[in-house]
Design an enzyme around this catalytic site. Structure first.
Site, PDB file in Angstrom:
ATOM      1  N   PHE A  13      -1.009 -36.778 -28.213  1.00 30.19           N
ATOM      2  CA  PHE A  13      -1.563 -36.603 -26.876  1.00 30.19           C
ATOM      3  C   PHE A  13      -3.003 -37.096 -26.908  1.00 30.19           C
ATOM      4  CE2 PHE A  13      -0.120 -33.599 -23.295  1.00 30.19           C
ATOM      5  CZ  PHE A  13       1.074 -34.268 -23.151  1.00 30.19           C
ATOM      6  N   GLN A  45     -10.429 -32.926 -13.082  1.00 28.98           N
ATOM      7  CA  GLN A  45      -9.837 -34.002 -13.883  1.00 28.98           C
ATOM      8  C   GLN A  45      -8.884 -34.864 -13.056  1.00 28.98           C
ATOM      9  OE1 GLN A  45      -6.681 -33.259 -17.136  1.00 28.98           O
ATOM     10  NE2 GLN A  45      -8.483 -34.004 -18.226  1.00 28.98           N
ATOM     11  N   HIS A  83      -5.945 -37.361 -13.646  1.00 26.94           N
ATOM     12  CA  HIS A  83      -5.021 -37.834 -14.669  1.00 26.94           C
ATOM     13  C   HIS A  83      -4.798 -39.327 -14.431  1.00 26.94           C
ATOM     14  CE1 HIS A  83      -1.444 -38.322 -17.103  1.00 26.94           C
ATOM     15  NE2 HIS A  83      -1.525 -37.065 -17.517  1.00 26.94           N
ATOM     16  N   LEU A  93       2.954 -36.982 -11.093  1.00 28.18           N
ATOM     17  CA  LEU A  93       2.521 -37.248 -12.458  1.00 28.18           C
ATOM     18  C   LEU A  93       3.586 -37.971 -13.274  1.00 28.18           C
ATOM     19  CD1 LEU A  93       0.095 -36.469 -14.354  1.00 28.18           C
ATOM     20  CD2 LEU A  93       1.681 -34.832 -15.330  1.00 28.18           C
ATOM     21  N   GLU A 139       1.436 -37.875 -19.679  1.00 27.51           N
ATOM     22  CA  GLU A 139       0.735 -38.577 -20.756  1.00 27.51           C
ATOM     23  C   GLU A 139       1.695 -38.891 -21.912  1.00 27.51           C
ATOM     24  OE1 GLU A 139      -3.237 -37.230 -21.267  1.00 27.51           O
ATOM     25  OE2 GLU A 139      -3.014 -37.216 -23.434  1.00 27.51           O
ATOM     26  N   ARG A 195      -8.654 -38.341 -21.036  1.00 19.21           N
ATOM     27  CA  ARG A 195      -8.226 -38.727 -19.679  1.00 19.21           C
ATOM     28  C   ARG A 195      -9.355 -39.272 -18.814  1.00 19.21           C
ATOM     29  NH1 ARG A 195      -4.114 -33.647 -18.732  1.00 19.21           N
ATOM     30  NH2 ARG A 195      -2.537 -34.478 -20.135  1.00 19.21           N
ATOM     31  N   HIS A 197      -5.749 -33.705 -10.903  1.00 15.16           N
ATOM     32  CA  HIS A 197      -4.781 -33.033 -11.750  1.00 15.16           C
ATOM     33  C   HIS A 197      -5.183 -31.623 -12.149  1.00 15.16           C
ATOM     34  CE1 HIS A 197      -1.481 -32.821 -14.541  1.00 15.16           C
ATOM     35  NE2 HIS A 197      -2.266 -32.687 -15.595  1.00 15.16           N
ATOM     36  N   ARG A 224     -10.642 -31.765 -19.837  1.00  8.50           N
ATOM     37  CA  ARG A 224      -9.637 -31.061 -20.640  1.00  8.50           C
ATOM     38  C   ARG A 224      -8.774 -32.056 -21.412  1.00  8.50           C
ATOM     39  NH1 ARG A 224      -4.197 -29.935 -19.914  1.00  8.50           N
ATOM     40  NH2 ARG A 224      -4.065 -30.514 -17.724  1.00  8.50           N
TER      41      ARG A 224
HETATM   42  C1  FAD Z   1       2.569 -32.109 -12.958  1.00  6.64           C
HETATM   43  C2  FAD Z   1       1.792 -31.339 -13.970  1.00  6.64           C
HETATM   44  C3  FAD Z   1       2.041 -31.500 -15.327  1.00  6.64           C
HETATM   45  C4  FAD Z   1       1.315 -30.779 -16.274  1.00  6.64           C
HETATM   46  N1  FAD Z   1       1.600 -30.945 -17.609  1.00  6.64           N
HETATM   47  C5  FAD Z   1       0.923 -30.209 -18.528  1.00  6.64           C
HETATM   48  C6  FAD Z   1       1.233 -30.314 -19.911  1.00  6.64           C
HETATM   49  O1  FAD Z   1       2.100 -31.070 -20.319  1.00  6.64           O
HETATM   50  N2  FAD Z   1       0.528 -29.561 -20.793  1.00  6.64           N
HETATM   51  C7  FAD Z   1      -0.464 -28.707 -20.390  1.00  6.64           C
HETATM   52  O2  FAD Z   1      -1.068 -28.019 -21.221  1.00  6.64           O
HETATM   53  N3  FAD Z   1      -0.764 -28.572 -19.065  1.00  6.64           N
HETATM   54  C8  FAD Z   1      -0.095 -29.290 -18.131  1.00  6.64           C
HETATM   55  N4  FAD Z   1      -0.396 -29.149 -16.802  1.00  6.64           N
HETATM   56  C9  FAD Z   1      -1.386 -28.131 -16.391  1.00  6.64           C
HETATM   57  C10 FAD Z   1      -0.758 -26.739 -16.476  1.00  6.64           C
HETATM   58  O3  FAD Z   1       0.597 -26.810 -16.126  1.00  6.64           O
HETATM   59  C11 FAD Z   1      -1.438 -25.748 -15.534  1.00  6.64           C
HETATM   60  O4  FAD Z   1      -2.834 -25.819 -15.667  1.00  6.64           O
HETATM   61  C12 FAD Z   1      -0.985 -24.322 -15.845  1.00  6.64           C
HETATM   62  O5  FAD Z   1       0.419 -24.240 -15.830  1.00  6.64           O
HETATM   63  C13 FAD Z   1      -1.576 -23.355 -14.840  1.00  6.64           C
HETATM   64  O6  FAD Z   1      -0.999 -22.088 -15.004  1.00  6.64           O
HETATM   65  P1  FAD Z   1      -1.501 -20.877 -14.113  1.00  6.64           P
HETATM   66  O7  FAD Z   1      -0.695 -19.709 -14.521  1.00  6.64           O
HETATM   67  O8  FAD Z   1      -2.977 -20.793 -14.200  1.00  6.64           O
HETATM   68  O9  FAD Z   1      -1.172 -21.307 -12.597  1.00  6.64           O
HETATM   69  P2  FAD Z   1       0.190 -21.679 -11.835  1.00  6.64           P
HETATM   70  O10 FAD Z   1       1.311 -21.929 -12.724  1.00  6.64           O
HETATM   71  O11 FAD Z   1      -0.188 -22.747 -10.869  1.00  6.64           O
HETATM   72  O12 FAD Z   1       0.518 -20.361 -11.036  1.00  6.64           O
HETATM   73  C14 FAD Z   1      -0.281 -19.893  -9.967  1.00  6.64           C
HETATM   74  C15 FAD Z   1       0.341 -18.631  -9.407  1.00  6.64           C
HETATM   75  O13 FAD Z   1      -0.567 -18.035  -8.487  1.00  6.64           O
HETATM   76  C16 FAD Z   1       0.127 -17.624  -7.338  1.00  6.64           C
HETATM   77  N5  FAD Z   1      -0.854 -17.615  -6.236  1.00  6.64           N
HETATM   78  C17 FAD Z   1      -1.744 -18.573  -5.909  1.00  6.64           C
HETATM   79  N6  FAD Z   1      -2.476 -18.185  -4.853  1.00  6.64           N
HETATM   80  C18 FAD Z   1      -2.048 -16.959  -4.512  1.00  6.64           C
HETATM   81  C19 FAD Z   1      -2.410 -16.030  -3.484  1.00  6.64           C
HETATM   82  N7  FAD Z   1      -3.370 -16.302  -2.598  1.00  6.64           N
HETATM   83  N8  FAD Z   1      -1.735 -14.860  -3.417  1.00  6.64           N
HETATM   84  C20 FAD Z   1      -0.741 -14.576  -4.298  1.00  6.64           C
HETATM   85  N9  FAD Z   1      -0.365 -15.418  -5.284  1.00  6.64           N
HETATM   86  C21 FAD Z   1      -1.023 -16.585  -5.387  1.00  6.64           C
HETATM   87  C22 FAD Z   1       1.255 -18.616  -7.187  1.00  6.64           C
HETATM   88  O14 FAD Z   1       2.311 -18.051  -6.452  1.00  6.64           O
HETATM   89  C23 FAD Z   1       1.643 -18.847  -8.650  1.00  6.64           C
HETATM   90  O15 FAD Z   1       2.572 -17.866  -9.065  1.00  6.64           O
HETATM   91  C24 FAD Z   1       0.317 -29.869 -15.847  1.00  6.64           C
HETATM   92  C25 FAD Z   1       0.068 -29.714 -14.498  1.00  6.64           C
HETATM   93  C26 FAD Z   1       0.774 -30.455 -13.570  1.00  6.64           C
HETATM   94  C27 FAD Z   1       0.417 -30.285 -12.123  1.00  6.64           C
END
Ligand code: FAD
Length: 622
Positions: free
Chosen positions: A132, A254, A256, A266, A269, A300, A373, A417
Site C-alpha cells: 500500500f 485527503q 484519493h 473509489l 489503491e 496519496r 476521501h 493518512r
Molecule cells: C470507498 C472507501 C474505501 C476505503 N478503503 C479503506 C481501506 O481499504 N483501508 C482503510 O484503512 N480505510 C479505508 N477507507 C476509510 C475507512 O473505511 C473509514 O475511515 C472508516 O471505515 C470510518 O469508520 P467510522 O466508524 O469512523 O465511520 P463510518 O463507518 O462512516 O460510520 C459512521 C456511523 O455514524 C453514524 N452516524 C453519522 N452521523 C450520525 C448522526 N447524526 N446520528 C446518528 N448516527 C450517525 C452512521 O449511521 C454510521 O453508523 C475507505 C473509505 C472509503 C469511503
C-alpha cells in the site's frame, strides 16, 4: 430497530455503528471492569444510536486493506510502520499516538480475525498482505507488504463481523435515529447526553448519559467529487462545533488519487498495489518523474498533486463517456495485470469499472481523477479516546465525552493518512475508547449504590433543555416551504440542491490545492449565500414520520458549519504540508507551523504543538 423504551440515564451512548462505534461498544462490554460489574449483578446500560442501519455504515465500503506489521509475507517490523506513518503525515503526526498505532496493529488484526473476519490467505494459510502507498521496510527503503486484505472488500468483512459480535452480546441499537445535538453541562466540563430524532416517528428524544462516544465517520460530502457515501456529512464534527468545542487540523482533507471519472467512486489503491500504472495523455507513466523510488505507490497526497500537475500542464484526458468534455482525468492502466489474478483480488474494482464506465480494465485504460476521501482532522482526542479542548497551553478533558474513528483526531494521520491506517485507527482507538468508558462506568455505574441524584439531575436538565429547543424548531421546519416571494429562501430551495452547490464551491476553492483568494471566495459564498439559505430551509412535506428532507436539512447545515471550519483552518495555515497545498505558501514551514490547528465554531484558531517522541522532522521524499 428502535428501543421500546429509553432508560432515564445510560452508562454510555455510542453515536455511530461503523468500525469505530462497534469496536468501542465491544471494547466496553468485553472489558474486565464490566465483567466485575456483572459479577455484582449490574449490567451496564449502553445504547448505540445510528442514523443508518448499522450494516450500511461507510466502513462496509472499505476496499484495500488494514495495515499491520504482521510479517506474514515479508519480514516487517512495527518500527518501520511507525516511521512510515509519521513521514506519511508530513511530520504533523503526534508520535505517541503513532507509536501505539504501529505497536498494537498486529494484535488488532489478529483480534479481528479471531472474531470472524475472513481475511484472504497465503498458500501456507496465513493472513495475506499486499503493498500500500507509503508503507516501506527499513525506514523508507523498499516497499513493504503490510495491508491485510479480504480480496477488495475488507471493510465489508470487518463491519459484518463487529456487528454480529454486538448482536451476539445483546447490544441495543436505535437504528435510523439521527443525533441532532450534543448536550454538555453549562461550563462544558462534562457531557450530559444527546438529542436524537427517531426518523420512523419524527419524534425527538432526550438521551441522557454519563458517557457519550461520537463515532460518526467522515465528511466527504463537503466536496462534489467524493468516494464517500451520501451519509458522510460530518455530523459528529458539526455537533462538537455547535456545542462550543474545537476541531483539530480541520484543513487536512485527503483526496484519493483514483476516483473513477465523473462519479468519484473509489478504485482502491490495491489496484496500483497489484500492478496498475498511472499514465498521462501521452501514455507516459508519469509518476516516475514525481516519485522516482515509489512511483505510483507514493503517499496519496503526492500522487494526487502529481495528477493535477499533469492535468494543469495539458496532459490530461477527457472521460471517454464525454469525449468533448474537459481534459481533467488521467488513465489508470491495469492491462498489465493478469486477468485471472485481477478477478481474484480486485473483483470490486473490475465490477465498478464495467458497470459505471462500460470499460474492461483487462483491455481498456480507465479514466480517473482525485476524489475527496478522508478527513484527517476531527474532534481532538487523547490516545484513550477522551475529547479535550486546547486552552492556555494545555489539554482540558471534557469528562465523559469520547470520540473515535474518522470523526476524531488522535493525530495518527497528521497532514496525510497512509492507506490501511484508517480501519486500524477506528478499530484500535475505538476499542481503547470503549475500555476507557468502562473504567469510568466501573467507578460510577448509573444503577450503582454511589449514584448521585444531584449530578444526574444536572445532566438531565442539560439534555432536556436542548431537546425542548430542538423540538420547538421542528414545528416551523415542518410548516412547509416559504412563500414564493421570500427572497432569502426561494420556494424551490431544498437541502439536496444546497448540498450540491456547496460541493461545487468547496471543490473550486479547496480540492487538492488552494490559495488565500480561493478560500476567501468560498467563505463569502458560504456566509452570504449558502448559510442563510440553509437556515431558512423548510421541508416540503409536512409529515414528520419518515420525512428524509428533515434530516437532509440538518445535514446541510452541518456540512456548511464544517466547511467554514475547514476554510478557516486552511486560511490560517500559511504553509503547504501533506494534503494542504497552498499555492501562495508552497513550502512546509516547521518553524511556524509544526502545530495542530484548533478551530472553534466562531472562527478562532489556536495552535497546539505536535508531540514529538524520537523523530524530528525530515525532508519528505518518495
Ligand atoms: C470507498 C472507501 C474505501 C476505503 N478503503 C479503506 C481501506 O481499504 N483501508 C482503510 O484503512 N480505510 C479505508 N477507507 C476509510 C475507512 O473505511 C473509514 O475511515 C472508516 O471505515 C470510518 O469508520 P467510522 O466508524 O469512523 O465511520 P463510518 O463507518 O462512516 O460510520 C459512521 C456511523 O455514524 C453514524 N452516524 C453519522 N452521523 C450520525 C448522526 N447524526 N446520528 C446518528 N448516527 C450517525 C452512521 O449511521 C454510521 O453508523 C475507505 C473509505 C472509503 C469511503
Amino acid at each position: 430497530m428502535s428501543p421500546k423504551q429509553l432508560e432515564d440515564m445510560y452508562d454510555a451512548v455510542v453515536v455511530g455503528a461503523g468500525a469505530a462505534g462497534l469496536s468501542a461498544t465491544l471494547g466496553l462490554l468485553n472489558s474486565p471492569e464490566m465483567e466485575d460489574l456483572r459479577a455484582q449483578g449490574l449490567e451496564p446500560k449502553v445504547l448505540v444510536v445510528s442514523k443508518l442501519q448499522p450494516l450500511r455504515s461507510h466502513t462496509g465500503s472499505a476496499e484495500g486493506g488494514i495495515a499491520a506489521s504482521l510479517g506474514n509475507v515479508d519480514d516487517d517490523d512495527w518500527h518501520w510502520h511507525y516511521y512510515d506513518t509519521v513521514k506519511g503525515g508530513d511530520w504533523l503526526v503526534d508520535q505517541d499516538a503513532a507509536l501505539l498505532l504501529a505497536q498494537h496493529a498486529p494484535e488488532t488484526v489478529i483480534n479481528l480475525e479471531r472474531q470472524g473476519v475472513a481475511f484472504s490467505r497465503t498458500d501456507e494459510g496465513r493472513i495475506a498482505q499486499r503493498r500500500f502507498g507509503g508503507h516501506t521496510k527499513n525506514f523508507g527503503g523498499e516497499p513493504a507488504k503490510r495491508a491485510a486484505y479480504a480480496a477488495d472488500r475488507v471493510g465489508h468483512q470487518i463491519l459484518h463481523t463487529l456487528w454480529q459480535q454486538c448482536v451476539a452480546a445483546g447490544v441495543e441499537f436505535a437504528e435510523e435515529w439521527y443525533v441532532t445535538d450534543l448536550a454538555l453541562t453549562d461550563d462544558r466540563s462534562r457531557v450530559a447526553g444527546v438529542v436524537a430524532y427517531d426518523t420512523h416517528t419524527g419524534k425527538t428524544h432526550a438521551v441522557r448519559a454519563h458517557n457519550v462516544l461520537l463515532a460518526t465517520g467522515g465528511a466527504g460530502r463537503l466536496f462534489h467529487t467524493t468516494s464517500n457515501s451520501w451519509d458522510l456529512t460530518g455530523d459528529g464534527m458539526a455537533l462538537a462545533l455547535a456545542a462550543g468545542l474545537q476541531l483539530e487540523d480541520a484543513e487536512f482533507v485527503q483526496f484519493h488519487p483514483t476516483g473513477l471519472a465523473h462519479t468519484g467512486i473509489l478504485l482502491s489503491e490495491a489496484s496500483r498495489a497489484e500492478g496498475g500504472i498511472l499514465r498521462n495523455a501521452d501514455g507516459e507513466a508519469f509518476m516516475a518523474r514525481y516519485a522516482p523510488e515509489h512511483k505510483d505507490l507514493a503517499a496519496r497526497d503526492v500522487v494526487s498533486r502529481s495528477i493535477m500537475a499533469e492535468i494543469d500542464a495539458g496532459r490530461g484526458v477527457a472521460d471517454p463517456k464525454d469525449p468533448d468534455g474537459p481534459k481533467d482525468c488521467v488513465w489508470l492502466d491495469l492491462t498489465g495485470v493478469d486477468e485471472a489474478h485481477m478477478l481474484a483480488v480486485l473483483p470490486q474494482v473490475v465490477e465498478t469499472v464495467k458497470q459505471y464506465a462500460n470499460l474492461d480494465p483487462a483491455k481498456d485504460w480507465v479514466p480517473i481523477k482525485p476524489t475527496a476521501h478522508y478527513t484527517m482532522g476531527g474532534i481532538p482526542v487523547t490516545t484513550e479516546g477522551e475529547v479535550y479542548q486546547w486552552a492556555d497551553g494545555a489539554r482540558h478533558i471534557v469528562a465523559g465525552l469520547f470520540a473515535a474513528g474518522e470523526c476524531s483526531c488522535v493525530s495518527v494521520h497528521g497532514a496525510n493518512r497512509l492507506g490501511g491506517n484508517s480501519l486500524l485507527d477506528a478499530c484500535l482507538f475505538g476499542t481503547r475508547a470503549g475500555s476507557s468508558m468502562a473504567k469510568r462506568i466501573a467507578d460510577d455505574p448509573v444503577d450503582g449504590p454511589m449514584a448521585d441524584p444531584d449530578i444526574d439531575g444536572t445532566l438531565e436538565q442539560a439534555v432536556d433543555a436542548v431537546e425542548s429547543t430542538r423540538q420547538a424548531e421542528l414545528q416551523p421546519l415542518l410548516a412547509g416551504p416559504a412563500e414564493p416571494q421570500d427572497e432569502v429562501a426561494p420556494h424551490d430551495d431544498n437541502p439536496y440542491a444546497l448540498m450540491a452547490e456547496l460541493g461545487g464551491v468547496m471543490e473550486r476553492a479547496a480540492a487538492v490545492r488552494c490559495d488565500a483568494a480561493s478560500l476567501a471566495e468560498a467563505m463569502a459564498a458560504l456566509r452570504d449565500d449558502l448559510s442563510p439559505r440553509a437556515q431558512a430551509l423548510t421541508a416540503h412535506e409536512k409529515t414528520a414520520a419518515f420525512n428524509q428532507e428533515v434530516t437532509a436539512i440538518w445535514e446541510t447545515r452541518h456540512l456548511i458549519a464544517l466547511a467554514e471550519a475547514v476554510l478557516t483552518a486552511s486560511d490560517a495555515r500559511h504553509e503547504s504540508r501533506g494534503s494542504l497545498k497552498r499555492t501562495d505558501f508552497p513550502e512546509r514551514d516547521d518553524e511556524c507551523f509544526l502545530a495542530h490547528s484548533m478551530t472553534d465554531g466562531d472562527g478562532t484558531v489556536a495552535w497546539q504543538p505536535v508531540r514529538i517522541v524520537d523523530m524530528p522532522p525530515q525532508k519528505r521524499e518518495y
